[in-house]
Motif scaffolding. Structure first.
Motif: not given
Length: 159
Positions: A42-61
């Motif tokens: 959780g040090d960074g919750l949003d990145g280029l490759h997705g959202h949250g703790l697990y960096r899940i992209s909108a498309l995968r969601h």
């Protein structure tokens, strides 16, 4: 660093897996390692490759909901029960960032959709291969192992 590993397990990962009826020590360790690898807990919750703790992209969601959860209304209802009542309808992908239990459920279901055979919880190389296959297909397994060492071992959590 973000959330303490032991607190993430105790207050988010374990209760979410229990709620879904999917708890095992290996599932817990895999999600902890995934959160460490994807966002440094959780040090960074949003990145280029997705959202949250697990960096899940909108498309995968969206695909998870369309291809996996749509066919299992009982499971979909359980997962939807973790989401914020009104915010989910307005911005479903934001739930991946602000709702740790919802994000954890989605992360686990991404794993489950791949149907891996879970190894023992202490088989970190095997857990790392599942992480890579589900979350970062082009990443080396050593990224998971380094994140585990840095975020979990160095900060006092024994899985």
């Amino acid at each position: 660093m973000g959330i303490a590993a032991n607190e993430l397990c105790q207050h988010v990962i374990r209760p979410t897996l229990l709620y879904l009826g999917r708890h095992s020590p290996a599932a817990e360790a895999l999600l902890l390692g995934a959160a460490a690898s994807q966002s440094a807990l959780g040090d960074g919750l949003d990145g280029l490759h997705g959202h949250g703790l697990y960096r899940i992209s909108a498309l995968r969601h969206e695909r998870l909901w369309d291809l996996h959860l749509a066919g299992d209304p009982d499971l979909a209802s359980l997962v939807r029960g973790l989401a914020s009542q009104h915010a989910f309808l307005a911005a479903p992908h934001l739930e991946l960032t602000v709702n740790l239990r919802y994000a954890t459920a989605i992360a686990w279901l991404l794993v489950e959709a791949e149907r891996p055979t879970l190894p023992c919880a202490d088989d970190l190389p095997a857990l790392a291969r599942i992480w890579r296959d589900v979350f970062q297909p082009e990443a080396p397994v050593r990224d998971f192992l380094r994140a585990w060492q840095h975020c979990v071992v160095d900060h006092g959590h024994a899985a």
